[in-house]
Scaffold this active site. Structure first.
Site, PDB file in Angstrom:
ATOM      1  N   GLN A 160       2.823  62.589  54.763  1.00  0.00           N
ATOM      2  CA  GLN A 160       2.838  61.129  54.612  1.00  0.00           C
ATOM      3  C   GLN A 160       4.131  60.603  54.008  1.00  0.00           C
ATOM      4  OE1 GLN A 160       0.547  58.400  55.091  1.00  0.00           O
ATOM      5  NE2 GLN A 160      -0.354  59.797  56.571  1.00  0.00           N
ATOM      6  N   ILE A 161       4.884  61.423  53.274  1.00  0.00           N
ATOM      7  CA  ILE A 161       6.025  60.902  52.505  1.00  0.00           C
ATOM      8  C   ILE A 161       7.374  61.340  53.064  1.00  0.00           C
ATOM      9  CG2 ILE A 161       4.609  60.859  50.412  1.00  0.00           C
ATOM     10  CD1 ILE A 161       6.260  63.286  49.432  1.00  0.00           C
TER      11      ILE A 161
ATOM     12  N   VAL B 130       9.947  60.367  54.595  1.00  0.00           N
ATOM     13  CA  VAL B 130      10.956  59.399  55.012  1.00  0.00           C
ATOM     14  C   VAL B 130      12.315  60.098  55.007  1.00  0.00           C
ATOM     15  CG1 VAL B 130       9.632  57.429  54.208  1.00  0.00           C
ATOM     16  CG2 VAL B 130      11.183  58.592  52.624  1.00  0.00           C
TER      17      VAL B 130
ATOM     18  N   GLU C 268      15.183  60.211  53.294  1.00  0.00           N
ATOM     19  CA  GLU C 268      15.746  60.900  52.131  1.00  0.00           C
ATOM     20  C   GLU C 268      14.914  62.119  51.747  1.00  0.00           C
ATOM     21  OE1 GLU C 268      15.148  57.773  52.436  1.00  0.00           O
ATOM     22  OE2 GLU C 268      17.077  56.734  52.262  1.00  0.00           O
TER      23      GLU C 268
ATOM     24  N   GLU D 246     -14.553  72.035  97.921  1.00  0.00           N
ATOM     25  CA  GLU D 246     -13.600  73.096  97.605  1.00  0.00           C
ATOM     26  C   GLU D 246     -14.280  74.467  97.614  1.00  0.00           C
ATOM     27  OE1 GLU D 246     -11.020  70.045  94.780  1.00  0.00           O
ATOM     28  OE2 GLU D 246     -12.201  71.651  93.860  1.00  0.00           O
TER      29      GLU D 246
ATOM     30  N   MET E 278      10.223  66.688  60.544  1.00  0.00           N
ATOM     31  CA  MET E 278      11.447  67.445  60.268  1.00  0.00           C
ATOM     32  C   MET E 278      12.311  67.607  61.512  1.00  0.00           C
ATOM     33  SD  MET E 278      11.476  67.742  57.106  1.00  0.00           S
ATOM     34  CE  MET E 278      13.054  68.593  57.127  1.00  0.00           C
ATOM     35  N   PHE E 279      11.705  67.614  62.692  1.00  0.00           N
ATOM     36  CA  PHE E 279      12.510  67.669  63.910  1.00  0.00           C
ATOM     37  C   PHE E 279      13.380  66.425  64.055  1.00  0.00           C
ATOM     38  CE2 PHE E 279       9.414  70.832  65.862  1.00  0.00           C
ATOM     39  CZ  PHE E 279      10.349  71.854  65.945  1.00  0.00           C
TER      40      PHE E 279
ATOM     41  N   TRP F 284       1.360  52.316  53.557  1.00  0.00           N
ATOM     42  CA  TRP F 284       1.711  52.357  54.983  1.00  0.00           C
ATOM     43  C   TRP F 284       0.881  51.367  55.790  1.00  0.00           C
ATOM     44  CZ3 TRP F 284       6.035  54.000  56.668  1.00  0.00           C
ATOM     45  CH2 TRP F 284       6.674  55.132  56.151  1.00  0.00           C
TER      46      TRP F 284
END
EC number: 3.2.2.6
Length: 724
Positions: free
Chosen positions: A150-151, A153, A155, A642, A191-192, A103
């Site tokens: 990390q993986i 992608v 597919e 204040e 996954m979203f 990456w």
């Protein structure tokens, strides 16, 4: 050692390349191995010095994969055969290192990492990871989740969506420890992005609940994953998921993330998420009420997209920038009617343009239709922030930057009409418009018959394209010279698209006071409003306006007199102050928290009035919160002002203590020493709900003032004020 030095050199080269000009550098060089002895990383083995990377980078990717895949297969084989937890951990660490290094490759990292991720799936590694996520050993689950993140992608997301969502959701229910939560939030972030259906399943089964729960934590990496997860959920989930997010108060929980003072990446990702939610008209008002949306434009205006791009490049999980599908999702933000969405969309695309220009992959912006949207922002924008960002993005992409269009369209001369025709791509008709002496007035009243007969635009499709541009111009135009009753803004409050009808209405002598007397037929024939649904909506609203003379300004909710004013020290208390705001809002309180701590003028008056108007005064006592009050005898410090105002107005003061060390009473100015007579509540990050319940008991009619620390009226668990 060589690997570490080489990766550091890559990052340094990227930094200088993005910081300054790149003379003649349209391509990136992939260095060969170190000239000295030793073994370099797998992608550098066997090289013969620097090589140019073409935009396609096919040869370089193939060569890198041919060298990497045997090592990956060997690591996967060892992982499958590992017996004990220690051996499994070593195998997971080795595979993780190979993927992470891929990456981090400049220019070709996405393609090389994609090849490794595919190989892991095809060799059974992905299914093995899903099994390891159910291992009894916590360390194994943590390492497996870290690698899975990390993986993921495209597919691999498909595979997890089919067989592994239950495993991920079971992990999300654990919530602890933070090391596991980081990776699980990162997995949900990816996954979203899978599909609208997957988003719906994750939201329904508790994935969104886990992310929102983690928003109250303080770990920067975890919070960044949460912000990105919420952004992806909003971008990919569709309107039904966006409604569910708002129902679960995602817009409110994004506030502490967007309010963070320590992590600009976190703030930007949170602002992107809330801006996307605001583009959904069904939930727009609820998102506005959260208060988070107001943070977007000021933040974007204060940051440099070039620096943001460098931060992305330097982070292992974002070093390649966004893929084409993710970029495509950002383009509708540019075309939104909301300023916040346009600003954040332009900022992200500007940063991505910097990354893609460095990689030689700028063509993707044309493929996704971003170029025309960026040009429209430059042409039609009256906001300096989004216009400047769009211009910068176009320059990075090597595109021509159009001139801004003057908004006073009704007053245009023929020359302005000619300029507009050239900018929208209708230069071939400039001569016919010039011959007919078309100015701004005639342009705004132009009919399709006149366009075809008098101006020679024969093609029906071409006329549709022209009227699409003309409609945008009518919506953008400033009608103040002829619209005395501000009809344009009233129409825009009904629907931003309705502003296009302003000139037709005012040209007939109509204003807001007369509109309710007009018939639908008159709107069609005299005013040129051809869509029946639009005519009906305008007439209905005009008749309702008789009972509500200013519908476009609408009454504001009770935010003018808040239930709670939160006072905090910006450099140490902003995170807790923002969390308190969210918790109290979720319990039905209206809350005022000043966002920017502006230094003078009307804002000071407004701030003091907000303290005076609030029923309760919550004082966040974070480390060093009162340091600037010491010796501040002129009462110039904001927190001092204040506190003094709250004391003088007799407000119910509720101090919240978080890592605060009490000064001696005599070092505080006399006008604020009375604050020591109030009991404080010690904040617990681990037990936030229980702490909030104690705070609410103080806010609901029970004064926190108690001069004796051990009084029977003090709240159980409250900390006495002042040093002991």
């Amino acid at each position: 050692m060589v690997l570490t030095l080489l990766l550091s050199a890559y990052k340094l080269c990227r930094f200088f390349a993005m910081s300054g000009p790149r003379p003649g550098a349209e391509r990136l060089a992939v260095p060969g191995p170190d000239g000295g002895g030793g073994t370099g990383p797998w992608w550098a083995a066997g090289g013969r010095g620097p090589r140019e990377v073409s935009p396609g980078a096919g040869t370089e990717v193939q060569d890198a994969l041919e060298r990497a895949l045997p090592e990956l297969q060997q690591a996967l084989s060892a992982l499958k055969q590992a017996g004990g937890a220690r051996a499994v951990g070593a195998g997971l660490a080795e595979v993780f290192q190979l993927v992470e290094e891929a990456w981090l490759l400049p220019a070709v990292g996405r393609e090389v990492a994609q090849g490794l991720c595919d190989a892991i799936r095809l060799d059974g590694g992905l299914d093995l990871l899903l099994r390891l996520l159910q291992a009894p050993e916590l360390e194994t689950r943590v390492q497996a989740a870290r690698l899975l993140e990390q993986i993921l992608v495209a597919e691999n997301r498909d595979r997890v969506a089919r067989i592994g969502l239950g495993v991920i959701l079971n992990l999300a229910k654990e919530r602890e420890p933070v090391e596991l939560a980081r990776s699980v939030a990162g997995i949900l972030e990816h996954m979203f992005k899978h599909s609208e259906e997957t988003c719906q399943r994750l939201v329904a089964a508790g994935g969104l609940d886990a992310v929102l729960y983690w928003c109250r934590r303080t770990d920067p990496a975890l919070l960044r994953h949460c912000a990105l997860a919420l952004g992806n959920c909003a971008l990919h989930g569709g309107q039904a998921v966006q409604r569910r997010m708002v129902e679960k108060r995602a817009a409110e929980w994004l506030f502490p993330l967007a309010f963070s003072k320590e992590d600009e990446l976190l703030r930007l990702h949170a602002c992107l998420a809330v801006a996307v939610l605001a583009t959904n008209k069904e939930v727009e008002r609820e998102v506005e009420r959260s208060g988070t949306l107001a943070l977007v434009e000021p933040l974007v205006a204060s940051l440099d997209p070039g620096r943001f791009a460098r931060c992305l490049v330097d982070a292992s999980d974002t070093s390649q920038g966004r893929g084409p599908d993710d970029l495509q999702r950002l383009v509708p933000l540019l075309d939104s009617n909301r300023l916040e969405a346009q600003c954040i969309g332009a900022f992200y695309l500007c940063a991505e343009a910097a990354i893609k220009s460095l990689q030689g992959k700028t063509k993707v912006f044309s493929d996704i239709g971003a170029i025309q949207s960026l040009k429209r922002l430059v042409s039609y924008s009256t906001n300096g922030t989004k216009s400047a960002l769009a211009k910068r993005a176009l320059r990075l992409l090597g595109e021509e930057v159009p001139r801004p269009i003057l908004p006073s369209v009704p007053s245009w001369k023929e020359a302005e009409v000619q300029t507009w025709l050239q900018q929208i791509g209708f230069s071939k008709y400039c001569e016919s418009f010039r011959e007919q002496q078309v100015d701004g007035d005639l342009l705004l009243r132009l009919t399709e018959e006149e366009l075809q007969t008098d101006l020679g635009m024969k093609s029906g499709i071409t006329r549709k394209r022209f009227f699409r541009e003309l409609t945008e111009l009518k919506t953008f135009a400033n009608y103040s010279t002829c619209d005395r009753s501000n009809l344009a803004d009233w129409l825009g409050s009904l629907d931003p698209r309705f502003r296009q009808y302003t000139y037709g209405l005012v040209s007939c002598g109509l204003d807001r006071s007369l509109l309710h007397r007009v018939s639908e037929q008159q709107l069609l024939e005299d005013c040129g409003i051809h869509l029946g649904v639009h005519r009906a909506r305008i007439l209905t609203a005009a008749r309702e306006m008789l009972h509500s003379p200013l519908p476009c300004t609408g009454g504001k909710p009770s935010g003018d007199t808040p239930d709670v004013f939160i006072s905090y020290r910006r450099n140490s208390g902003s995170q807790l102050a923002s969390l308190l705001k969210v918790h109290l809002q979720l319990h039905g309180f209206s809350v005022f928290i000043d966002v920017e701590k502006l230094e003078a003028g009307k804002f000071e008056d407004k701030l003091i009035q907000s303290v005076m108007g609030a029923r309760n005064f919550v004082l966040v006592l974070s480390p060093g919160a009162l340091d600037k009050c010491m010796q501040d005898h002129d009462c110039k410090d904001w927190v001092h002002k204040e506190i003094v105002t709250a004391l003088s107005c007799g407000k119910n003061i509720v101090p919240i203590i978080d890592g605060f060390e009490w000064p001696e009473p005599q070092v505080l100015p006399e006008d604020m020493q009375a604050v020591l007579t109030f009991n404080g509540i010690k904040w617990s990050h681990e037990y936030q709900e229980a702490t909030i319940e104690k705070i609410i008991r103080f806010l609901q009619g029970r004064s926190s003032r108690d001069s004796s620390a051990g009084s029977d009226t003090s709240l159980e668990g409250a900390a006495p004020m002042g040093p002991t």
